[in-house]
Design a protein around this motif. Structure first.
Motif, PDB file in Angstrom:
ATOM      1  N   VAL A 107       0.832  -1.207   0.000  1.00 40.15           N
ATOM      2  CA  VAL A 107       0.000   0.000   0.000  1.00 40.15           C
ATOM      3  C   VAL A 107       0.869   1.260   0.000  1.00 40.15           C
ATOM      4  N   GLY A 108       2.149   1.089  -0.256  1.00 41.27           N
ATOM      5  CA  GLY A 108       3.070   2.216  -0.296  1.00 41.27           C
ATOM      6  C   GLY A 108       4.166   1.949  -1.316  1.00 41.27           C
ATOM      7  N   THR A 109       5.231   2.711  -1.204  1.00 43.04           N
ATOM      8  CA  THR A 109       6.341   2.612  -2.147  1.00 43.04           C
ATOM      9  C   THR A 109       7.392   1.659  -1.592  1.00 43.04           C
ATOM     10  N   TYR A 110       7.081   0.377  -1.650  1.00 38.13           N
ATOM     11  CA  TYR A 110       7.996  -0.668  -1.193  1.00 38.13           C
ATOM     12  C   TYR A 110       7.588  -1.976  -1.866  1.00 38.13           C
ATOM     13  N   VAL A 111       8.398  -3.012  -1.696  1.00 37.99           N
ATOM     14  CA  VAL A 111       8.101  -4.334  -2.239  1.00 37.99           C
ATOM     15  C   VAL A 111       7.895  -5.307  -1.080  1.00 37.99           C
ATOM     16  N   PRO A 112       7.139  -6.380  -1.297  1.00 39.07           N
ATOM     17  CA  PRO A 112       6.898  -7.338  -0.216  1.00 39.07           C
ATOM     18  C   PRO A 112       8.176  -8.035   0.264  1.00 39.07           C
ATOM     19  N   ALA A 113       9.125  -8.251  -0.660  1.00 42.20           N
ATOM     20  CA  ALA A 113      10.383  -8.902  -0.304  1.00 42.20           C
ATOM     21  C   ALA A 113      11.451  -8.486  -1.304  1.00 42.20           C
ATOM     22  N   LYS A 114      12.702  -8.464  -0.833  1.00 44.25           N
ATOM     23  CA  LYS A 114      13.803  -8.064  -1.699  1.00 44.25           C
ATOM     24  C   LYS A 114      14.958  -9.039  -1.504  1.00 44.25           C
ATOM     25  N   ARG A 115      15.471  -9.504  -2.640  1.00 43.13           N
ATOM     26  CA  ARG A 115      16.617 -10.410  -2.614  1.00 43.13           C
ATOM     27  C   ARG A 115      17.902  -9.610  -2.742  1.00 43.13           C
ATOM     28  N   ILE A 116      18.850  -9.924  -1.880  1.00 39.33           N
ATOM     29  CA  ILE A 116      20.199  -9.361  -1.929  1.00 39.33           C
ATOM     30  C   ILE A 116      21.154 -10.548  -1.808  1.00 39.33           C
ATOM     31  N   GLY A 117      21.805 -10.905  -2.897  1.00 40.47           N
ATOM     32  CA  GLY A 117      22.684 -12.075  -2.874  1.00 40.47           C
ATOM     33  C   GLY A 117      21.888 -13.330  -2.561  1.00 40.47           C
ATOM     34  N   ASP A 118      22.318 -14.052  -1.543  1.00 41.25           N
ATOM     35  CA  ASP A 118      21.649 -15.289  -1.141  1.00 41.25           C
ATOM     36  C   ASP A 118      20.651 -15.078  -0.011  1.00 41.25           C
ATOM     37  N   LEU A 119      20.319 -13.822   0.279  1.00 35.27           N
ATOM     38  CA  LEU A 119      19.357 -13.519   1.343  1.00 35.27           C
ATOM     39  C   LEU A 119      18.121 -12.848   0.769  1.00 35.27           C
ATOM     40  N   ILE A 120      16.994 -13.106   1.394  1.00 36.18           N
ATOM     41  CA  ILE A 120      15.754 -12.392   1.094  1.00 36.18           C
ATOM     42  C   ILE A 120      15.266 -11.769   2.387  1.00 36.18           C
ATOM     43  N   HIS A 121      14.962 -10.481   2.304  1.00 35.20           N
ATOM     44  CA  HIS A 121      14.407  -9.737   3.438  1.00 35.20           C
ATOM     45  C   HIS A 121      12.964  -9.389   3.089  1.00 35.20           C
ATOM     46  N   THR A 122      12.046  -9.683   3.998  1.00 29.35           N
ATOM     47  CA  THR A 122      10.656  -9.318   3.733  1.00 29.35           C
ATOM     48  C   THR A 122      10.326  -7.995   4.400  1.00 29.35           C
ATOM     49  N   SER A 123       9.347  -7.327   3.840  1.00 31.49           N
ATOM     50  CA  SER A 123       8.734  -6.188   4.517  1.00 31.49           C
ATOM     51  C   SER A 123       7.895  -6.749   5.654  1.00 31.49           C
ATOM     52  N   GLY A 124       7.511  -5.893   6.575  1.00 32.94           N
ATOM     53  CA  GLY A 124       6.661  -6.330   7.672  1.00 32.94           C
ATOM     54  C   GLY A 124       5.332  -6.845   7.135  1.00 32.94           C
ATOM     55  N   GLN A 125       4.904  -7.976   7.661  1.00 27.84           N
ATOM     56  CA  GLN A 125       3.646  -8.597   7.243  1.00 27.84           C
ATOM     57  C   GLN A 125       2.688  -8.641   8.425  1.00 27.84           C
ATOM     58  N   LEU A 126       1.425  -8.384   8.138  1.00 33.10           N
ATOM     59  CA  LEU A 126       0.382  -8.341   9.158  1.00 33.10           C
ATOM     60  C   LEU A 126      -0.404  -9.652   9.171  1.00 33.10           C
ATOM     61  N   PRO A 127      -1.204  -9.873  10.202  1.00 30.45           N
ATOM     62  CA  PRO A 127      -2.032 -11.082  10.261  1.00 30.45           C
ATOM     63  C   PRO A 127      -3.306 -10.930   9.422  1.00 30.45           C
TER      64      PRO A 127
END
Length: 157
Positions: free
Chosen positions: A21-41
């Protein structure tokens, strides 16, 4: 047994990844890692509970918040799997950060976030054990009681 097989054995499916709902992505891959944005229930686009977690009447109970953390972790896992090219491309869970909208004096944030941690161990076995932070906050987006972020490591090709 693979992570996707364990997930199915639990009677669970990865949900659709929520549209940001904003200017971001649900998850981003950097090398061999993936970082997610905060997720709600969220289930089918709706929060399953709203409010702060505490012991007073009208608060979200710690037990209900634990269930919320489990659902938020499933949503974060869906975002990570989408970025990874599938759940079985994830080798291990590196870190989870859990935020709990907490009533004054509430200090059981770790017990709430155990809902997320337990799900990840159920899905990945020992590879689901992770570093973790459980943080109490005044409020969260949309009035959610819990928000979860994941960092996962990918399998080497």
């Amino acid at each position: 047994m693979s992570a996707s097989q364990r997930l199915a054995a639990l009677g669970l499916e990865l949900p659709e990844v929520a549209t940001p709902v904003g200017t971001y992505v649900p998850a981003k891959r950097i090398g061999d890692l993936i970082h997610t944005s905060g997720q709600l229930p969220l289930v089918s686009g709706d929060l399953i509970a709203v409010g702060v977690v505490g012991q007073r009447s009208g608060d979200v109970t710690p037990e209900r918040a634990n269930e919320c953390a489990r659902i938020a972790a499933l949503n974060a896992l869906a975002a990570a799997a989408q970025a990874a090219g599938g759940l079985d491309s994830i080798e291990s869970v590196v870190k989870i950060t859990g935020f709990v909208a907490s009533a004054p004096g509430f200090t059981a944030q770790p017990a709430v976030i155990n809902g997320a941690s337990s799900l990840l161990v159920e899905v990945f076995g020992e590879a689901g054990r992770h570093a973790r932070s459980a943080v109490g906050v005044a409020s969260l987006p949309l009035g959610a009681p819990v928000e979860v972020e994941l960092t996962v490591a990918l399998r080497s090709l």
